[in-house]
Design a protein around this motif. Structure first.
Motif, PDB file in Angstrom:
ATOM      1  N   MET A 157      31.764  40.771  34.643  1.00 36.60           N
ATOM      2  CA  MET A 157      33.080  41.410  34.579  1.00 36.60           C
ATOM      3  C   MET A 157      33.881  40.837  35.746  1.00 36.60           C
ATOM      4  SD  MET A 157      31.767  45.357  34.083  1.00 36.60           S
ATOM      5  CE  MET A 157      33.285  46.093  33.472  1.00 36.60           C
ATOM      6  N   LYS A 158      35.057  40.293  35.450  1.00 33.33           N
ATOM      7  CA  LYS A 158      35.865  39.735  36.527  1.00 33.33           C
ATOM      8  C   LYS A 158      37.168  40.524  36.629  1.00 33.33           C
ATOM      9  CE  LYS A 158      39.082  37.016  38.415  1.00 33.33           C
ATOM     10  NZ  LYS A 158      40.530  36.827  38.179  1.00 33.33           N
ATOM     11  N   PHE A 159      37.523  40.927  37.849  1.00 33.77           N
ATOM     12  CA  PHE A 159      38.746  41.702  38.046  1.00 33.77           C
ATOM     13  C   PHE A 159      39.718  40.940  38.940  1.00 33.77           C
ATOM     14  CE2 PHE A 159      35.524  44.688  36.815  1.00 33.77           C
ATOM     15  CZ  PHE A 159      36.182  45.478  35.883  1.00 33.77           C
ATOM     16  N   ARG A 194      44.032  27.957  44.244  1.00 35.28           N
ATOM     17  CA  ARG A 194      44.629  29.217  43.795  1.00 35.28           C
ATOM     18  C   ARG A 194      44.209  29.585  42.372  1.00 35.28           C
ATOM     19  NH1 ARG A 194      48.479  31.458  46.866  1.00 35.28           N
ATOM     20  NH2 ARG A 194      47.526  33.328  45.981  1.00 35.28           N
ATOM     21  N   GLY A 195      43.939  30.852  42.182  1.00 35.70           N
ATOM     22  CA  GLY A 195      43.502  31.325  40.874  1.00 35.70           C
ATOM     23  C   GLY A 195      42.037  31.038  40.596  1.00 35.70           C
ATOM     24  N   GLY A 196      41.309  30.595  41.632  1.00 37.90           N
ATOM     25  CA  GLY A 196      39.942  30.111  41.443  1.00 37.90           C
ATOM     26  C   GLY A 196      38.897  31.150  41.067  1.00 37.90           C
ATOM     27  N   SER A 197      39.222  32.433  41.178  1.00 44.11           N
ATOM     28  CA  SER A 197      38.227  33.456  40.826  1.00 44.11           C
ATOM     29  C   SER A 197      37.839  33.409  39.351  1.00 44.11           C
ATOM     30  CB  SER A 197      38.758  34.856  41.121  1.00 44.11           C
ATOM     31  OG  SER A 197      39.059  34.974  42.460  1.00 44.11           O
ATOM     32  N   ASP A 198      38.775  32.995  38.497  1.00 42.36           N
ATOM     33  CA  ASP A 198      38.436  32.868  37.071  1.00 42.36           C
ATOM     34  C   ASP A 198      37.313  31.842  36.913  1.00 42.36           C
ATOM     35  OD1 ASP A 198      40.511  34.597  36.407  1.00 42.36           O
ATOM     36  OD2 ASP A 198      41.954  32.973  36.101  1.00 42.36           O
ATOM     37  N   THR A 199      37.442  30.738  37.638  1.00 40.11           N
ATOM     38  CA  THR A 199      36.430  29.682  37.568  1.00 40.11           C
ATOM     39  C   THR A 199      35.104  30.176  38.144  1.00 40.11           C
ATOM     40  OG1 THR A 199      38.158  28.015  37.661  1.00 40.11           O
ATOM     41  CG2 THR A 199      35.945  27.281  38.215  1.00 40.11           C
TER      42      THR A 199
END
Ligand code: ASP
Ligand code: MG
Length: 420
Positions: free
Chosen positions: A6-8, A150-155
């Motif tokens: 689960m990613k938030f 930036r935005g790297g949490s999705d990866t």
């Protein structure tokens, strides 16, 4: 029982009350008997704030130290979520990127994940403990903290899902899925229940930003089933049908693919058009334009060449990212003697409109519909580019909203009146 990630995102983690509702959601999955790893972003706005500190500290800073500063946002939210889960009686433990480790390249501030040791996660979740992992960070080959851009949490989430062989990776964000187009332009845009990796890559790269594009590429490579859904919807997720599922072609099925010609329409205002007039019509002329641009790492997208019979020369029009326009002009003016063009003109008041869909592969006439629909509204096409599943046109920026709306209707994407 399923293994899930689960990613938030930042808005879902912005403040204690929101983290509490994230913890509730995690608890529900645990109560359902699932093995859960959670990947979190920093609180919304926090990464910007930390970057600003680096800039104020020095105009030129060491990217290794920048990484130490900006990675801290996710350390805070992962610790807080673990505390919150524990206080609800759910066993939970945080794991920093360097602890697992999540190994990355040495490209500090834009590092790439090279591998993840999933042993600790495996042991934790097999024993019924929730593993909480900060997104965006890892450990470089040199043994230092590194961040992914930036935005790297999705990866991070997709990479963790691949490493622990998760059944799916649920990305909770502030929108409830991927839409046929921007709902702010077309109120009757529909939420897609499924979209293929390839379509998502095309939609993301042309401006429909829901996930970091890199994460979609990684999911495609590793075959990770990704679902995008809102963390602000109440109620239970009956049978996992909420949001948008991002999967391979084979899961969409032939019949769906043939029914749905176009999946989505994207627009991108961040392009600039450059025209060089009277370029000599001889072998190597076009190479002399694009080779120096490539050497300057400028990404050329659409290209049109027009032969003028009377002069025997050609006009070459192409697009570059608007942010690279000044550099492009500089490179081309410097190369002017060897390219041999007469004039350079440019325009940033342009917009790229793309229609995307895997259904295009097996249908003729998709481009004709696009061109005719735009022609009927008097919208002029300045350049065209195509791929197997995408057709893009460049138009004047003022016509963006109109073009998106009429194309959405022309391809039958508008939601029914009742549903809208
Ligand atoms: N916090 C990081 C950022 O804002 C990473 C992420 O949230 O994906 O870019
Ligand atoms: Mg994000």
């Amino acid at each position: 029982m399923a293994r899930i990630v689960m990613k938030f995102g930042g808005t879902s983690m912005a403040g204690i009350e929101r983290i509490r509702s994230v913890a509730e959601r995690v608890r529900r999955e645990v109560d359902d008997g699932n093995q859960v790893a959670v990947v979190v972003s920093a609180m919304a706005g926090e990464t910007d704030r930390l970057i600003q500190f680096c800039r104020e500290a020095a105009s030129l800073y060491d990217p290794r130290e920048y990484d130490v500063v900006v990675a801290s946002g996710e350390q805070v939210t992962s610790g807080l979520l673990a505390i919150m889960l524990q206080s609800m009686g759910v066993a939970a433990r945080s794991w920093m990127g360097w602890q697992l480790p999540i190994m990355t390249s040495d490209a500090h501030s834009t590092a790439r994940i090279s591998g993840i040791d999933a042993k600790a996660i495996d042991t934790a979740i097999s024993g019924g403990e929730v593993a909480v992992i900060p997104g965006f960070q890892g450990m470089s080959a040199g043994g230092r903290l590194a961040t992914l851009g930036r935005g790297g949490s999705d990866t991070s989430a997709v990479a963790v899902a691949a490493a622990m062989k998760a059944d799916r990776c649920d990305i909770y964000t502030d929108v409830d899925g991927v839409y046929t187009t921007d709902p702010r332009i077309v109120p009757r845009a529909r939420k897609l229940s499924r979209v293929t990796y390839e379509e998502m890559l095309e939609l993301a790269s042309v401006g429909a930003k829901v996930l970091q594009t890199r994460s979609v590429g990684l999911a495609m490579k590793k075959g990770v089933r990704v679902r995008v859904l809102s963390s602000f919807d109440d109620g239970r997720d009956e049978g996992g049908h909420r949001g948008t599922l991002i999967v391979g072609d084979e899961e969409i099925g032939e019949s769906d693919m043939e029914e749905q010609l176009i999946t989505g329409i994207a627009h991108d205002k961040n392009e600039a058009k450059v025209t060089l007039t009277s370029v000599p019509d001889k072998p190597g002329a076009v190479a002399s334009i694009f080779t120096p641009l490539a050497a300057a790492e400028i990404n050329v997208d659409m290209i049109v060449q027009n032969f003028a019979r009377d002069t025997g020369n050609t006009d070459v029009t192409f697009t570059v990212p608007a942010a690279d326009l000044a550099r492009s002009i500089d490179v081309l003016e410097r190369e002017k003697p060897s390219i041999g063009f007469r004039e350079l003109s440019h325009d940033t008041n342009v917009c790229k409109i793309s229609v995307v869909g895997v259904g295009m592969r097996s249908h003729a006439g998709v481009a004709a519909t696009m061109f005719q629909t735009l022609a009927d509204r008097g919208i002029n096409i300045l350049a065209i580019a195509t791929s197997e599943i995408k057709i893009s046109v460049l138009i004047e920026e003022d016509y963006t909203e109109l073009a998106v709306r009429v194309l959405h209707t022309a391809y039958g994407l508008d939601a029914d009146e009742e549903a809208a």
